[in-house]
Motif scaffolding. Structure first.
Motif: not given
Length: 150
Positions: A120-142
Motif C-alpha cells: 500500500x502506498x499512501x500520499x497525504x497532501x495537506x493545504x492550509x486554507x485560512x488565508x482564502x477561506x472567506x473568498x467567494x468561489x470565483x474570486x481570482x478566476x482567470x
C-alpha cells in the motif's frame, strides 16, 4: 464547512481528469479561492498520475478528501509495488517528467508519502486554507479575453 468524500477509480489515465473535475467542483462549491484550488488540484493530479504511471499491479486507487474551514487534506492510496520515497532522485530539469513529487511539496504545506510492507502506498497532501477561506468561489478566476472582431 465540513466536507468529506471518497472516490475509487480504476488505474487508467482518463481517471486523473475525472478526479480533478470531481475535486475541483467540491472545492469551488465549498468557497475555496482559485489560488488554493489550483495548488490542490495540481498536487492531487500529480499524485494520481503517479499511481497511473507507477502503481502496477494495482487495478485501482482511492482518493479521500476532508475539507475543513481552514484545511484541505487528501489521501491518495493504492496497492501496487512497495514504494520508497527516499529512493526518488532529484528531477532532471530537462526531462519531460519526474517533477511530480517536487511540485506536490512546493504547492502543499505537508506532503507525506508512505510505502507499507503490504504494497500500500499512501500520499497525504495537506493545504492550509485560512488565508482564502472567506473568498467567494470565483474570486481570482482567470477569464480568457474575448477576441476582437473587426
Amino acid at each position: 464547512m465540513d466536507v468529506t468524500f471518497s472516490i475509487a477509480l480504476p488505474r487508467e489515465a482518463y481517471t486523473v481528469a475525472v478526479m480533478r473535475d470531481f475535486l475541483g467542483e467540491a472545492l469551488r462549491s465549498s468557497g475555496i479561492c482559485a489560488d488554493c484550488r489550483f495548488s490542490i488540484l495540481l498536487a492531487a493530479s500529480e499524485a494520481c498520475a503517479n499511481v497511473v504511471d507507477h502503481g502496477f499491479p494495482a487495478a485501482g486507487y482511492q482518493v479521500d478528501a476532508r475539507l475543513r474551514s481552514d484545511t484541505c487534506v487528501l489521501e491518495i492510496t493504492h496497492r501496487g509495488r512497495r514504494f520508497n520515497p527516499s529512493r526518488v532522485p532529484l528531477p532532471d530539469l530537462e526531462a519531460e517528467s519526474g517533477r511530480g513529487i517536487l511540485l506536490m511539496r512546493h504547492l502543499m504545506e505537508d506532503v507525506a508519502i508512505t510505502g507499507e510492507p503490504d504494497g500500500t502506498t499512501r500520499v497525504r497532501l495537506r493545504k492550509r486554507l485560512a488565508e482564502c477561506a472567506a473568498a467567494p468561489p470565483d474570486h481570482g478566476e482567470w477569464v480568457a479575453p474575448q477576441p476582437v472582431l473587426r
